[in-house]
Scaffold this active site. Structure first.
Site, PDB file in Angstrom:
ATOM      1  N   ARG A   1       6.281  14.279  40.806  1.00 28.30           N
ATOM      2  CA  ARG A   1       7.358  14.856  39.991  1.00 28.30           C
ATOM      3  C   ARG A   1       7.019  14.792  38.501  1.00 28.30           C
ATOM      4  O   ARG A   1       7.470  15.618  37.721  1.00 28.30           O
ATOM      5  CB  ARG A   1       8.709  14.159  40.268  1.00 28.30           C
ATOM      6  CG  ARG A   1       9.844  14.714  39.389  1.00 28.30           C
ATOM      7  CD  ARG A   1      11.235  14.382  39.903  1.00 28.30           C
ATOM      8  NE  ARG A   1      11.393  12.997  40.278  1.00 28.30           N
ATOM      9  CZ  ARG A   1      11.448  11.972  39.417  1.00 28.30           C
ATOM     10  NH1 ARG A   1      11.362  12.190  38.116  1.00 28.30           N
ATOM     11  NH2 ARG A   1      11.584  10.745  39.864  1.00 28.30           N
TER      12      ARG A   1
ATOM     13  N   TYR B   1      17.549  42.178  37.626  1.00 27.25           N
ATOM     14  CA  TYR B   1      17.671  41.470  38.896  1.00 27.25           C
ATOM     15  C   TYR B   1      19.067  40.856  38.987  1.00 27.25           C
ATOM     16  O   TYR B   1      19.462  40.069  38.123  1.00 27.25           O
ATOM     17  CB  TYR B   1      16.585  40.396  38.938  1.00 27.25           C
ATOM     18  CG  TYR B   1      16.395  39.686  40.245  1.00 27.25           C
ATOM     19  CD1 TYR B   1      16.125  40.394  41.415  1.00 27.25           C
ATOM     20  CD2 TYR B   1      16.447  38.296  40.321  1.00 27.25           C
ATOM     21  CE1 TYR B   1      15.931  39.734  42.609  1.00 27.25           C
ATOM     22  CE2 TYR B   1      16.235  37.632  41.521  1.00 27.25           C
ATOM     23  CZ  TYR B   1      15.977  38.355  42.662  1.00 27.25           C
ATOM     24  OH  TYR B   1      15.776  37.700  43.837  1.00 27.25           O
TER      25      TYR B   1
ATOM     26  N   ASP C   1      11.110  38.386  31.787  1.00 21.03           N
ATOM     27  CA  ASP C   1      10.786  38.167  33.195  1.00 21.03           C
ATOM     28  C   ASP C   1       9.827  39.293  33.567  1.00 21.03           C
ATOM     29  O   ASP C   1      10.236  40.434  33.788  1.00 21.03           O
ATOM     30  CB  ASP C   1      12.069  38.216  34.031  1.00 21.03           C
ATOM     31  CG  ASP C   1      11.794  38.058  35.525  1.00 21.03           C
ATOM     32  OD1 ASP C   1      10.637  38.230  35.949  1.00 21.03           O
ATOM     33  OD2 ASP C   1      12.756  37.777  36.266  1.00 21.03           O
TER      34      ASP C   1
ATOM     35  N   LYS D   1       5.994  36.622  44.109  1.00 18.57           N
ATOM     36  CA  LYS D   1       5.714  38.055  44.245  1.00 18.57           C
ATOM     37  C   LYS D   1       4.220  38.348  44.047  1.00 18.57           C
ATOM     38  O   LYS D   1       3.427  37.909  44.839  1.00 18.57           O
ATOM     39  CB  LYS D   1       6.600  38.827  43.270  1.00 18.57           C
ATOM     40  CG  LYS D   1       8.057  38.324  43.203  1.00 18.57           C
ATOM     41  CD  LYS D   1       8.833  38.586  44.467  1.00 18.57           C
ATOM     42  CE  LYS D   1      10.223  37.932  44.504  1.00 18.57           C
ATOM     43  NZ  LYS D   1      11.046  38.076  43.325  1.00 18.57           N
TER      44      LYS D   1
END
Ligand SMILES: *Cc1c(COP(=O)(O)O)cnc(C)c1O
Length: 398
Positions: free
Chosen positions: A56, A110, A182, A207
């Site tokens: 982490r 989006y 984005d 993607k």
């Protein structure tokens, strides 16, 4: 004296590689979430972020991916997150926005991003304005709003409008705000948003960068000092990219330049074929001279026009659009993009699902609209598949 007993052996045998002078051509997946150090000083330094000791805090595979994405984006640094949405949320959180501040987001982007910002802004009393960034008045509206943060998209979803990023950056910076782009639809191969003046380039690596639909992830690239702040916050918030996902994503990234070149070539050829069909109303592809943003696209899409296109089936309603999704044989009806395979989708019931009917109406997202993520198949097969499915869908709807 006997050696350690079997439970101890089971726990500790085979835990350290003998040193080797060979180097793996593919970096291993560092699945170990925890590391130990031989001396306490090294452990102390590692816990401060100086070495890998707890995934982490820092993870080897995620850092290798970050290095590669930063290199492709042409930025100093990059932070990887568990999903694209976590990356977008990290951009929001990094601004320390307070009541009375303003965020501007895409009205034609989006839908999930818009829903996220709507809820985050409402929680904090931040004003949210949604505008169509490719509209000619977008820079003027940004200047008027003087927002702290503007979140645009490289190529909008699903109508594939292409905003003028340098103009948006200038307008945003005039009021002292930061611009995040984005750039998922373009990928860093087609648009390096930060080179065009954006402060953050965000990717859903799920993607094009991954390209094979086998791992989720998100990245934010930008200046080192901004990205470091996000990495510090990530240690607390925990939305890290796991080692296997990072490994798969980096493996996909290796072929991104050749894949994107082929996706762009296929998409342009397919768009031209579709545009010639009497069965379709509008064919939207930024590389077609008929696209409203063609001139801007030639300037801000730096290397091809991307792998996404959209079209409207003539005189069709939802029933025919649904029938089309069932009639395709090569393409798959799937709510994603960027895969080696061609994916088709009905935006009204998928990406734009969380928009209200009024929002969809004003964005121009209609029931007969189909979005296509063009894959690497033979383009003749794709044209036959899509146009054949349209014909059969219209037949069945009579
Ligand atoms: C898919 C997508 C996202 C969200 O990414 P996830 O990895 O699904 O969280 C954000 N923006 C755009 C443009 C996308 O296509």
């Amino acid at each position: 004296m006997s050696g350690p007993r079997s439970r101890t052996v089971a726990v500790h045998a085979g835990e350290r590689l003998k040193t080797s002078r060979s180097h793996p051509l593919s970096e291993p997946v560092y699945l170990s979430a925890v590391a130990y150090c031989d001396d306490a000083e090294s452990l102390d330094a590692a816990l401060e972020g100086g070495d890998y000791v707890y995934t982490r805090i820092r993870g080897q595979n995620a850092e290798l991916l970050e290095e590669a994405v930063a290199a492709l984006e042409g930025t100093e640094a990059c932070a990887a997150f568990s999903t694209g949405m976590a990356a977008l949320r990290a951009v929001f959180d990094a601004q320390g926005l307070k009541a009375g501040d303003t965020v501007v987001t895409a009205s034609d982007g989006y839908g999930v991003t818009r829903a996220l910002f709507k809820s985050l802004c409402a929680e904090r009393g931040v004003r949210l304005e949604a505008i169509a960034f490719a509209a000619p008045d977008a820079p003027v509206r940004i200047r008027g709003a003087a927002p702290q943060l503007v979140v645009a998209e490289s190529i909008t979803n699903p109508l594939l409008a292409v905003p003028d990023i340098p103009a948006l950056a200038e307008a945003t910076h005039a009021g002292g705000g930061l611009l995040a782009v984005d750039a998922t639809f373009a990928s860093p191969m087609v648009q390096q948003a930060c080179a065009l003046g954006a402060d953050y380039a965000v990717q859903s690596t799920t993607k094009w960068i991954n390209g094979h639909s086998d791992a989720m992830g998100g990245t934010v690239a930008g200046a080192a000092h901004r990205i470091q702040g996000m990495k510090n916050a990530r240690v607390l918030q925990g939305a890290i990219l796991g080692p296997f996902e990072a490994w798969l994503t980096l493996r996909g990234l290796r072929t991104l330049p050749v894949r994107m070149a082929a996706h762009c070539e296929n998409a342009l050829l397919l768009a031209q074929r579709l545009a010639a069909s009497p069965l379709l109303e509008r064919v939207l592809y930024p590389g077609l001279p008929s696209h409203p943003d063609y001139a801007v696209a030639r300037r801000v899409l730096q290397n091809g026009f991307g792998g996404m296109l959209a079209f409207e089936i003539k005189d069709a309603e939802r029933a025919q659009a649904f029938s089309f999704l069932e009639q395709v044989k090569i393409a798959k009806a799937a709510p994603s993009l960027g895969d080696v395979a061609t994916l088709v989708m009905h935006p009204v019931t998928a990406a734009a699902r969380r928009m209200t009917a009024a929002e969809r109406e004003s964005a121009g997202i209609r029931e007969n609209l189909i979005r296509v993520s063009v894959g690497l198949e033979d383009v003749d097969d794709l044209a036959e598949d899509l146009l054949g499915a349209v014909a059969r869908a219209m037949e069945s709807g009579r």
